[in-house]
Design a protein around this motif. Structure first.
Motif, PDB file in Angstrom:
ATOM      1  N   ALA A 173       0.815  -1.211   0.000  1.00 27.28           N
ATOM      2  CA  ALA A 173       0.000   0.000   0.000  1.00 27.28           C
ATOM      3  C   ALA A 173       0.846   1.256   0.000  1.00 27.28           C
ATOM      4  CB  ALA A 173      -0.910  -0.006   1.225  1.00 27.28           C
ATOM      5  N   ASP A 174       2.064   1.170   0.557  1.00 30.55           N
ATOM      6  CA  ASP A 174       2.877   2.381   0.713  1.00 30.55           C
ATOM      7  C   ASP A 174       4.109   2.406  -0.164  1.00 30.55           C
ATOM      8  OD1 ASP A 174       1.146   3.151   2.799  1.00 30.55           O
ATOM      9  OD2 ASP A 174       2.244   1.861   4.193  1.00 30.55           O
ATOM     10  N   GLY A 175       4.419   1.316  -0.857  1.00 31.11           N
ATOM     11  CA  GLY A 175       5.653   1.259  -1.630  1.00 31.11           C
ATOM     12  C   GLY A 175       5.596   2.094  -2.898  1.00 31.11           C
ATOM     13  N   ASP A 176       6.779   2.311  -3.465  1.00 28.48           N
ATOM     14  CA  ASP A 176       6.894   3.014  -4.734  1.00 28.48           C
ATOM     15  C   ASP A 176       6.273   2.139  -5.828  1.00 28.48           C
ATOM     16  OD1 ASP A 176       7.763   3.993  -7.173  1.00 28.48           O
ATOM     17  OD2 ASP A 176       9.726   4.603  -6.396  1.00 28.48           O
ATOM     18  N   PRO A 177       5.230   2.613  -6.531  1.00 22.90           N
ATOM     19  CA  PRO A 177       4.554   1.769  -7.537  1.00 22.90           C
ATOM     20  C   PRO A 177       5.510   1.254  -8.606  1.00 22.90           C
ATOM     21  CG  PRO A 177       3.237   3.713  -7.047  1.00 22.90           C
ATOM     22  CD  PRO A 177       4.555   3.907  -6.359  1.00 22.90           C
ATOM     23  N   ALA A 178       6.453   2.092  -9.044  1.00 26.24           N
ATOM     24  CA  ALA A 178       7.366   1.666 -10.097  1.00 26.24           C
ATOM     25  C   ALA A 178       8.252   0.517  -9.601  1.00 26.24           C
ATOM     26  CB  ALA A 178       8.236   2.839 -10.552  1.00 26.24           C
ATOM     27  N   ARG A 179       8.713   0.607  -8.353  1.00 24.44           N
ATOM     28  CA  ARG A 179       9.560  -0.453  -7.808  1.00 24.44           C
ATOM     29  C   ARG A 179       8.743  -1.725  -7.583  1.00 24.44           C
ATOM     30  NH1 ARG A 179      12.833   1.620  -2.812  1.00 24.44           N
ATOM     31  NH2 ARG A 179      14.229  -0.087  -3.350  1.00 24.44           N
ATOM     32  N   TRP A 180       7.489  -1.560  -7.183  1.00 24.76           N
ATOM     33  CA  TRP A 180       6.651  -2.742  -6.992  1.00 24.76           C
ATOM     34  C   TRP A 180       6.382  -3.442  -8.326  1.00 24.76           C
ATOM     35  CZ3 TRP A 180       5.991  -5.657  -3.100  1.00 24.76           C
ATOM     36  CH2 TRP A 180       5.003  -6.641  -3.116  1.00 24.76           C
ATOM     37  N   GLU A 181       6.247  -2.665  -9.388  1.00 25.37           N
ATOM     38  CA  GLU A 181       6.073  -3.279 -10.710  1.00 25.37           C
ATOM     39  C   GLU A 181       7.313  -4.074 -11.103  1.00 25.37           C
ATOM     40  OE1 GLU A 181       3.420  -3.651 -12.642  1.00 25.37           O
ATOM     41  OE2 GLU A 181       2.381  -2.740 -10.945  1.00 25.37           O
ATOM     42  N   GLU A 182       8.478  -3.613 -10.685  1.00 20.11           N
ATOM     43  CA  GLU A 182       9.708  -4.378 -10.965  1.00 20.11           C
ATOM     44  C   GLU A 182       9.686  -5.710 -10.226  1.00 20.11           C
ATOM     45  OE1 GLU A 182      13.491  -5.567 -12.264  1.00 20.11           O
ATOM     46  OE2 GLU A 182      12.003  -4.159 -13.050  1.00 20.11           O
ATOM     47  N   VAL A 183       9.199  -5.700  -8.965  1.00 22.46           N
ATOM     48  CA  VAL A 183       9.075  -6.955  -8.224  1.00 22.46           C
ATOM     49  C   VAL A 183       8.145  -7.908  -8.964  1.00 22.46           C
ATOM     50  CG1 VAL A 183       8.229  -8.020  -6.091  1.00 22.46           C
ATOM     51  CG2 VAL A 183       9.572  -5.919  -5.989  1.00 22.46           C
ATOM     52  N   ARG A 184       7.046  -7.391  -9.490  1.00 21.49           N
ATOM     53  CA  ARG A 184       6.101  -8.231 -10.228  1.00 21.49           C
ATOM     54  C   ARG A 184       6.747  -8.805 -11.490  1.00 21.49           C
ATOM     55  NH1 ARG A 184       1.195  -3.892  -9.249  1.00 21.49           N
ATOM     56  NH2 ARG A 184       0.510  -4.740  -7.241  1.00 21.49           N
ATOM     57  N   ALA A 185       7.536  -7.990 -12.169  1.00 27.26           N
ATOM     58  CA  ALA A 185       8.214  -8.471 -13.373  1.00 27.26           C
ATOM     59  C   ALA A 185       9.235  -9.546 -13.021  1.00 27.26           C
ATOM     60  CB  ALA A 185       8.885  -7.305 -14.097  1.00 27.26           C
ATOM     61  N   VAL A 186       9.970  -9.334 -11.923  1.00 26.05           N
ATOM     62  CA  VAL A 186      10.944 -10.333 -11.490  1.00 26.05           C
ATOM     63  C   VAL A 186      10.236 -11.630 -11.118  1.00 26.05           C
ATOM     64  CG1 VAL A 186      12.602 -10.924  -9.676  1.00 26.05           C
ATOM     65  CG2 VAL A 186      12.680  -8.674 -10.740  1.00 26.05           C
ATOM     66  N   HIS A 187       9.127 -11.531 -10.409  1.00 27.22           N
ATOM     67  CA  HIS A 187       8.351 -12.713 -10.031  1.00 27.22           C
ATOM     68  C   HIS A 187       7.919 -13.500 -11.265  1.00 27.22           C
ATOM     69  CE1 HIS A 187       4.349 -14.605  -9.311  1.00 27.22           C
ATOM     70  NE2 HIS A 187       4.928 -15.044  -8.212  1.00 27.22           N
ATOM     71  N   ALA A 237       0.482 -14.794 -13.852  1.00 26.60           N
ATOM     72  CA  ALA A 237       1.615 -13.879 -13.626  1.00 26.60           C
ATOM     73  C   ALA A 237       1.958 -13.113 -14.896  1.00 26.60           C
ATOM     74  CB  ALA A 237       2.829 -14.666 -13.133  1.00 26.60           C
ATOM     75  N   GLN A 238       1.868 -13.773 -16.051  1.00 28.04           N
ATOM     76  CA  GLN A 238       2.141 -13.090 -17.318  1.00 28.04           C
ATOM     77  C   GLN A 238       0.997 -12.152 -17.695  1.00 28.04           C
ATOM     78  OE1 GLN A 238       5.094 -13.320 -18.799  1.00 28.04           O
ATOM     79  NE2 GLN A 238       5.760 -14.806 -17.239  1.00 28.04           N
ATOM     80  N   VAL A 239      -0.229 -12.580 -17.442  1.00 28.59           N
ATOM     81  CA  VAL A 239      -1.398 -11.718 -17.703  1.00 28.59           C
ATOM     82  C   VAL A 239      -1.299 -10.449 -16.867  1.00 28.59           C
ATOM     83  CG1 VAL A 239      -3.908 -11.537 -17.379  1.00 28.59           C
ATOM     84  CG2 VAL A 239      -2.921 -13.589 -18.421  1.00 28.59           C
ATOM     85  N   ALA A 240      -0.811 -10.580 -15.626  1.00 26.73           N
ATOM     86  CA  ALA A 240      -0.683  -9.424 -14.740  1.00 26.73           C
ATOM     87  C   ALA A 240       0.290  -8.385 -15.279  1.00 26.73           C
ATOM     88  CB  ALA A 240      -0.234  -9.885 -13.354  1.00 26.73           C
ATOM     89  N   LEU A 241       1.191  -8.811 -16.163  1.00 24.32           N
ATOM     90  CA  LEU A 241       2.136  -7.870 -16.784  1.00 24.32           C
ATOM     91  C   LEU A 241       1.544  -7.204 -18.013  1.00 24.32           C
ATOM     92  CD1 LEU A 241       5.483  -9.894 -16.563  1.00 24.32           C
ATOM     93  CD2 LEU A 241       4.597  -8.176 -14.976  1.00 24.32           C
TER      94      LEU A 241
END
Length: 289
Positions: A173-187, A237-241
């Protein structure tokens, strides 16, 4: 927040497998290998895996770049062989003692190249004099390619986990959205890499790391959390990207209709009516980061 440690096992298991493969398929009586490491004087091969040896003279032998047959292979990053080791004018002879003590005559060697860099050297040898035939060359080449592919996947897993550690955000809820998107891409990329890993324990540990990533920033799992299969999670996970079904199919080496089936099953389990709703719900349950 706790991040997963690298899932990389000891690379000696891949080297051991390669040695056994060459021994089974080459017809040569002795097969041995060693990883490449950097020493004070330069790169060296340390022989650690042997099959068919009658003595211990080769075990632990350190071969420096440019010296002997293995050192030549290491320095040139290409296969080589000799039909009469003791009399060959094409190599230096620093290691005649342990090689001849084992009774070896015909010897072939091939480097295991990852991104153009030697990571190990495989040898196949015979106690009889003879030519290094296609069967031996093919067996060495096949095993070297297979090991190189395995090491490359392990390297990529380590790289992705390191990226994750460098870009680790705070709670969702509080993290940097851009950095969280990187976590999602790494996942998503880690799940993608997992499907190409033949090593079952490594694949399991990597998927466990993905599970931990997905749960970051969520409450502890509850008993009524939906259970999605590994393939359903791969697709979601791919759809989420933002990937289309066709793009997901290309990434996961599936047919588009198979992707549609997995996605439909995931949506049913999540009680979702759209792709976006499925992704949002999966994130809420901690199934996706």
């Amino acid at each position: 927040m706790s991040l997963p440690a690298t899932a990389r096992p000891d690379d000696r298991d891949a080297l051991r497998t390669a040695v056994r493969e060459v021994y089974a398929s080459s017809g040569m009586g002795v097969v041995f290998a060693g990883p490449v490491r950097t020493a004070r004087g330069g790169a060296v091969i340390r022989i650690g895996e042997l099959v068919g040896a009658r003595t211990t003279h080769l075990r632990g032998l350190e071969v420096r770049a440019g010296a002997g047959l293995g050192g030549r292979v290491l320095a040139e990053a290409r296969p080589a062989g000799v039909e009469d080791y003791s009399g060959s004018p094409d190599i230096t002879h620093e290691y005649d003692g342990p090689v001849l003590a084992e009774g070896l005559c015909t010897v072939a060697a091939v480097p295991v190249l990852v991104a153009g860099r030697p990571r190990a050297v495989l040898y196949a040898a015979s106690r009889e004099r003879g030519s290094v035939g296609d069967r031996v060359r093919d067996a060495l080449a096949r095993s070297a390619r297979r090991m190189a592919a395995e090491l490359a996947i392990r390297d990529e897993v380590d790289r992705r986990v390191a990226l994750l550690a460098a870009a680790a955000p705070g709670p969702r809820a509080d993290g940097d959205p851009a950095r969280w998107e990187e976590v999602r891409a790494v996942h998503a990329d880690l799940r993608l890499a997992a499907q190409d890993i033949a090593d079952e324990p490594l694949r399991h540990r990597l998927l466990e790391a993905c599970t931990r990533l997905a749960a970051l920033g969520t409450a502890a799992p509850t008993p009524d959390r939906p259970h999605l299969s590994a393939r359903e999670l791969d697709v979601l996970a791919q759809v989420a990207l933002g990937c289309s079904n066709r793009e997901v199919a290309g990434r996961l080496s599936l047919r588009p209709e198979t992707v549609k089936s997995y996605l439909g099953a995931a949506m049913t389990k999540l009680d979702a009516h759209t792709r976006l709703e499925a992704v949002v719900t999966a994130r809420r349950w901690g199934l996706l980061p």
